[in-house]
Design a protein around this motif. Structure first.
Motif, mmCIF file in Angstrom:
data_model
loop_
_atom_site.group_PDB
_atom_site.id
_atom_site.type_symbol
_atom_site.label_atom_id
_atom_site.label_comp_id
_atom_site.label_asym_id
_atom_site.label_seq_id
_atom_site.Cartn_x
_atom_site.Cartn_y
_atom_site.Cartn_z
ATOM 1 N N MET A 1 0.830 -1.185 0.000
ATOM 2 C CA MET A 1 0.000 0.000 0.000
ATOM 3 C C MET A 1 0.872 1.245 0.000
ATOM 4 O O MET A 1 1.714 1.402 0.866
ATOM 5 C CB MET A 1 -0.821 0.031 1.273
ATOM 6 N N PRO A 2 0.650 2.113 -0.949
ATOM 7 C CA PRO A 2 1.427 3.364 -0.937
ATOM 8 C C PRO A 2 0.983 4.246 0.229
ATOM 9 O O PRO A 2 -0.184 4.273 0.584
ATOM 10 C CB PRO A 2 1.095 4.011 -2.271
ATOM 11 N N ASP A 3 1.944 4.923 0.800
ATOM 12 C CA ASP A 3 1.598 5.819 1.904
ATOM 13 C C ASP A 3 1.596 7.275 1.454
ATOM 14 O O ASP A 3 1.574 8.185 2.265
ATOM 15 C CB ASP A 3 2.539 5.619 3.088
ATOM 16 N N THR A 4 1.618 7.452 0.138
ATOM 17 C CA THR A 4 1.537 8.800 -0.425
ATOM 18 C C THR A 4 0.365 8.853 -1.393
ATOM 19 O O THR A 4 -0.148 7.828 -1.829
ATOM 20 C CB THR A 4 2.833 9.171 -1.178
ATOM 21 N N ALA A 5 -0.037 10.034 -1.736
ATOM 22 C CA ALA A 5 -1.150 10.208 -2.668
ATOM 23 C C ALA A 5 -0.781 9.679 -4.050
ATOM 24 O O ALA A 5 0.348 9.855 -4.506
ATOM 25 C CB ALA A 5 -1.526 11.682 -2.761
ATOM 26 N N LEU A 6 -1.708 9.025 -4.699
ATOM 27 C CA LEU A 6 -1.491 8.525 -6.054
ATOM 28 C C LEU A 6 -1.675 9.620 -7.095
ATOM 29 O O LEU A 6 -1.132 9.536 -8.188
ATOM 30 C CB LEU A 6 -2.426 7.351 -6.348
ATOM 31 N N LEU A 7 -2.458 10.614 -6.774
ATOM 32 C CA LEU A 7 -2.666 11.751 -7.661
ATOM 33 C C LEU A 7 -2.159 13.011 -6.984
ATOM 34 O O LEU A 7 -2.255 13.149 -5.759
ATOM 35 C CB LEU A 7 -4.163 11.943 -7.966
ATOM 36 N N GLN A 8 -1.676 13.917 -7.792
ATOM 37 C CA GLN A 8 -1.306 15.227 -7.266
ATOM 38 C C GLN A 8 -2.583 16.017 -6.980
ATOM 39 O O GLN A 8 -3.649 15.697 -7.490
ATOM 40 C CB GLN A 8 -0.436 15.981 -8.285
ATOM 41 N N ALA A 9 -2.478 17.043 -6.204
ATOM 42 C CA ALA A 9 -3.652 17.819 -5.784
ATOM 43 C C ALA A 9 -4.461 18.344 -6.960
ATOM 44 O O ALA A 9 -5.679 18.466 -6.871
ATOM 45 C CB ALA A 9 -3.218 18.974 -4.890
ATOM 46 N N ASP A 10 -3.811 18.643 -8.087
ATOM 47 C CA ASP A 10 -4.526 19.202 -9.232
ATOM 48 C C ASP A 10 -4.856 18.161 -10.296
ATOM 49 O O ASP A 10 -5.385 18.512 -11.347
ATOM 50 C CB ASP A 10 -3.707 20.344 -9.848
ATOM 51 N N GLU A 11 -4.587 16.883 -10.043
ATOM 52 C CA GLU A 11 -4.872 15.828 -11.014
ATOM 53 C C GLU A 11 -6.248 15.224 -10.754
ATOM 54 O O GLU A 11 -6.710 15.162 -9.618
ATOM 55 C CB GLU A 11 -3.821 14.717 -10.926
ATOM 56 N N THR A 12 -6.896 14.759 -11.833
ATOM 57 C CA THR A 12 -8.183 14.090 -11.720
ATOM 58 C C THR A 12 -8.140 12.782 -12.492
ATOM 59 O O THR A 12 -7.256 12.571 -13.330
ATOM 60 C CB THR A 12 -9.314 14.966 -12.288
ATOM 61 N N LEU A 13 -9.083 11.911 -12.215
ATOM 62 C CA LEU A 13 -9.163 10.636 -12.933
ATOM 63 C C LEU A 13 -9.562 10.821 -14.392
ATOM 64 O O LEU A 13 -9.188 10.039 -15.247
ATOM 65 C CB LEU A 13 -10.175 9.706 -12.264
ATOM 66 N N PHE A 14 -10.362 11.844 -14.662
ATOM 67 C CA PHE A 14 -10.893 12.058 -15.995
ATOM 68 C C PHE A 14 -10.355 13.349 -16.585
ATOM 69 O O PHE A 14 -10.144 14.322 -15.869
ATOM 70 C CB PHE A 14 -12.425 12.111 -15.951
ATOM 71 N N PRO A 15 -10.181 13.386 -17.909
ATOM 72 C CA PRO A 15 -9.748 14.632 -18.557
ATOM 73 C C PRO A 15 -10.756 15.754 -18.304
ATOM 74 O O PRO A 15 -11.964 15.517 -18.181
ATOM 75 C CB PRO A 15 -9.707 14.265 -20.044
ATOM 76 N N ALA A 16 -10.260 16.962 -18.243
ATOM 77 C CA ALA A 16 -11.096 18.133 -17.948
ATOM 78 C C ALA A 16 -12.324 18.243 -18.868
ATOM 79 O O ALA A 16 -13.422 18.558 -18.378
ATOM 80 C CB ALA A 16 -10.264 19.411 -17.999
#
Length: 174
Positions: A1-16
């Protein structure tokens, strides 16, 4: 299990652009005071995930069904087995049946259903890999259907299908 975020604060799963379209669909449904529901095969819940990525979606998006095994998509949501036997599980007829059947399995005012072949396997001479069927049904008797053939990878086909489904849903809510 990663102990850090998988996405950066400004990233989303879906394109804008997909998130903007999802927000537009939710706003259109809100303006009509109806809820939405989705029945997905090839997209495996991506339409529901995209819609619910928009803040406030819980007020509008009621439920989603993922019918992935061929037996589930062929007869799910009260689609008669004879329809699938005659036309195939990936067909306009089954997709229409899923959208209309979902009206009976929800309180949604509009439903969207998607079937298709994302690849790399599946498809046939008439409906090759990349073929997507989309249907939108509304409680007031409206019905819209589209067939698309999208190019590219499995993920590209699926994201293009999400975009097309949201666009068709938006057009029916306008």
């Amino acid at each position: 299990m990663p102990d850090t975020a998988l996405l950066q604060a400004d990233e989303t799963l879906f394109p804008a652009p997909l998130l903007t379209l999802a927000a537009d669909v939710l706003a259109a449904a809100r303006a009509r005071n109806i809820r939405l529901a989705a029945a997905e095969t090839v997209t495996s819940g991506l339409v529901a995930a995209c819609l619910t990525s928009v803040s406030g979606a819980s007020e509008i998006f009621e439920r989603g069904y993922v019918l992935y095994h061929s037996s589930a998509k062929a007869t799910g949501l009260d689609v008669p087995a004879a329809v699938s036997a005659a036309h195939g599980a990936v067909s306009a007829e089954v997709t229409r049946g899923l959208a209309q059947g979902l009206l009976g399995h929800s309180e949604a005012g509009a439903t969207v259903a998607i079937t298709g072949y994302a690849g790399p396997g599946g498809g046939n001479a008439v409906n090759p890999v990349g073929t997507i069927f989309i249907a939108v049904a509304t409680r007031d008797g409206g019905l819209a259907e589209e067939r698309h053939v999208f190019p590219g990878s499995r993920d590209n086909v699926r994201l293009c299908a999400v975009q097309a489904a949201l666009a068709l849903l938006k057009s029916q809510l306008a």
